[in-house]
Design an enzyme around this catalytic site. Structure first.
Site, PDB file in Angstrom:
ATOM      1  N   LYS A  11       5.157   0.267   5.674  1.00  0.00           N
ATOM      2  CA  LYS A  11       5.646  -0.448   4.480  1.00  0.00           C
ATOM      3  C   LYS A  11       7.140  -0.659   4.575  1.00  0.00           C
ATOM      4  CE  LYS A  11       7.915   3.146   2.499  1.00  0.00           C
ATOM      5  NZ  LYS A  11       9.377   3.195   2.417  1.00  0.00           N
ATOM      6  N   ASP A 140       4.304   8.314  -1.147  1.00  0.00           N
ATOM      7  CA  ASP A 140       4.016   6.998  -0.573  1.00  0.00           C
ATOM      8  C   ASP A 140       2.580   6.876  -0.041  1.00  0.00           C
ATOM      9  OD1 ASP A 140       6.642   6.420  -1.072  1.00  0.00           O
ATOM     10  OD2 ASP A 140       7.280   6.376   1.023  1.00  0.00           O
TER      11      ASP A 140
HETATM   12  O1  C5P Z   1       6.719  12.757  -1.819  1.00  0.00           O
HETATM   13  P1  C5P Z   1       7.313  12.963  -0.455  1.00  0.00           P
HETATM   14  O2  C5P Z   1       6.989  14.315   0.114  1.00  0.00           O
HETATM   15  O3  C5P Z   1       7.014  11.858   0.500  1.00  0.00           O
HETATM   16  O4  C5P Z   1       8.884  12.934  -0.669  1.00  0.00           O
HETATM   17  C1  C5P Z   1       9.764  13.387   0.320  1.00  0.00           C
HETATM   18  C2  C5P Z   1      11.077  13.790  -0.339  1.00  0.00           C
HETATM   19  O5  C5P Z   1      11.728  12.620  -0.861  1.00  0.00           O
HETATM   20  C3  C5P Z   1      10.934  14.704  -1.546  1.00  0.00           C
HETATM   21  O6  C5P Z   1      10.921  16.051  -1.164  1.00  0.00           O
HETATM   22  C4  C5P Z   1      12.172  14.372  -2.367  1.00  0.00           C
HETATM   23  O7  C5P Z   1      13.301  15.049  -1.856  1.00  0.00           O
HETATM   24  C5  C5P Z   1      12.375  12.895  -2.093  1.00  0.00           C
HETATM   25  N1  C5P Z   1      11.817  12.028  -3.157  1.00  0.00           N
HETATM   26  C6  C5P Z   1      12.465  11.947  -4.388  1.00  0.00           C
HETATM   27  N2  C5P Z   1      11.960  11.130  -5.358  1.00  0.00           N
HETATM   28  C7  C5P Z   1      10.848  10.388  -5.119  1.00  0.00           C
HETATM   29  C8  C5P Z   1      10.173  10.448  -3.878  1.00  0.00           C
HETATM   30  C9  C5P Z   1      10.698  11.284  -2.898  1.00  0.00           C
HETATM   31  O8  C5P Z   1      13.478  12.603  -4.606  1.00  0.00           O
HETATM   32  N3  C5P Z   1      10.393   9.608  -6.087  1.00  0.00           N
END
Ligand code: C5P
Length: 303
Positions: A11, A140
């Site tokens: 993406k 994501d």
């Molecule tokens: O959800 P995911 O594990 O992919 O997110 C990775 C990191 O990105 C999270 O630990 C966080 O630090 C950051 N993040 C965030 N806000 C979001 C999505 C991700 O701060 N909406």
């Protein structure tokens, strides 16, 4: 059934508006996701109960965990909690999506693993059920299941499909090494605090949505925005040269993809995209420049 293979796209974010940090450490977003034709493939093969194996091949495979930390394994384990599911799988991941590149490659592999294991184990879970599990694995992951173009809110996991005419022609400038998503969000917070910025509640860019609906690449190119871009540039200043080179060689729009370091460029048509990819390679501002089109479908069973 012996094996199941699923193809899943990368993406790019057309708009990434980052709101205030929440109590749980995440940020409320408006995240306009757009699936593009750079694909990983995940093959699932039966294994004894309790065995969750993974092998990774392809570009950047050496930087992907090949143990229980792998996002695809974590997704398979979440699905294995479903009542009556046999639990055991060997996953083979073939990477083409840049690793730690801001194109949700790990999330894509997790989404593909969900679809593959659901079929392998004969669970037959609804897409909504899979999306719920996907959201637990990463912000994501639900979009990688859905594909197309969609507006993500909350952490990015609450999706509303959007109408996009397309095809839109993209060039992606791949960088050496990756950037940690968490580190880029942390840098974004740090920069905002240093500038005493008042962080607004994120809003969908309606002009961008109109450009998507009408297939107007010029208008879309002028509306691409990413609130994480200053943070990605602070951590990787050389990306500024990459973005400048793309604009100088006729890109309709340019931005850092998600948390970077991949840079995305929108081209007017396929021929312009080819020329732009060559120009970026020749300018020596990236490890590789690859073409892709969007939107494309999400995680899809190949057989
Ligand atoms: O959800 P995911 O594990 O992919 O997110 C990775 C990191 O990105 C999270 O630990 C966080 O630090 C950051 N993040 C965030 N806000 C979001 C999505 C991700 O701060 N909406």
């Amino acid at each position: 059934m012996t094996t199941v293979t699923v193809r899943v796209p990368a993406k790019v974010n057309l708009q990434l508006a980052v709101g205030p940090v929440r109590d749980d450490g995440y940020h409320d977003l408006v995240n306009i996701f757009h699936a593009v034709s750079l694909f990983d493939e995940v093959t699932a093969e039966p294994a004894a109960d309790g065995v969750f194996g993974v092998a990774v091949t392809g570009t950047g495979a050496e930087h992907v965990p090949d143990d229980q930390d792998n996002l695809a394994v974590r997704a398979a384990k979440e699905l294995a909690k479903a009542p009556g599911a046999p639990s055991g799988v060997r996953l083979a991941i073939r990477k083409a999506i840049p690793v730690a590149g801001g194109m949700a490659g790990g999330s894509a592999d997790a989404a593909a693993a969900l679809v593959a294991c659901d079929r392998l184990w004969g669970i037959g879970m609804s897409r909504d059920g899979l999306a719920e599990i996907a959201a637990r694995v990463g912000s994501d992951v639900p979009f990688a299941l859905l594909g197309g173009t969609a507006v993500g809110t909350g952490r990015g996991e609450r999706l509303t499909p959007a109408v996009a005419a397309g095809p839109f022609h993209w060039v992606f400038a791949l960088a050496d090494g990756g950037l940690s998503t968490a580190a880029v969000y942390a840098e974004c917070d740090r920069l905002r605090a240093a500038h005493e910025e008042v962080v607004a509640w994120p809003q969908v860019d309606e002009a961008l949505m109109a450009a998507l609906r009408s297939g107007d690449a010029v208008a879309l190119g002028g509306r691409l925005t990413n609130d994480l871009q200053p943070a990605a540039l602070a951590l990787r200043p050389s990306l500024d040269r990459t973005l400048t080179a793309g604009r100088e060689h006729g890109a309709l729009g340019s931005l850092v993809s998600g948390s970077g370091p991949t840079c995305a460029f929108l081209a007017a048509d396929a021929e312009n995209a080819d020329d732009l990819a060559v120009a970026l390679r020749d300018a020596g501002v990236c490890r590789e420049a690859v073409r892709a089109e969007g939107p494309v479908p999400g995680a899809t069973l190949l057989g």
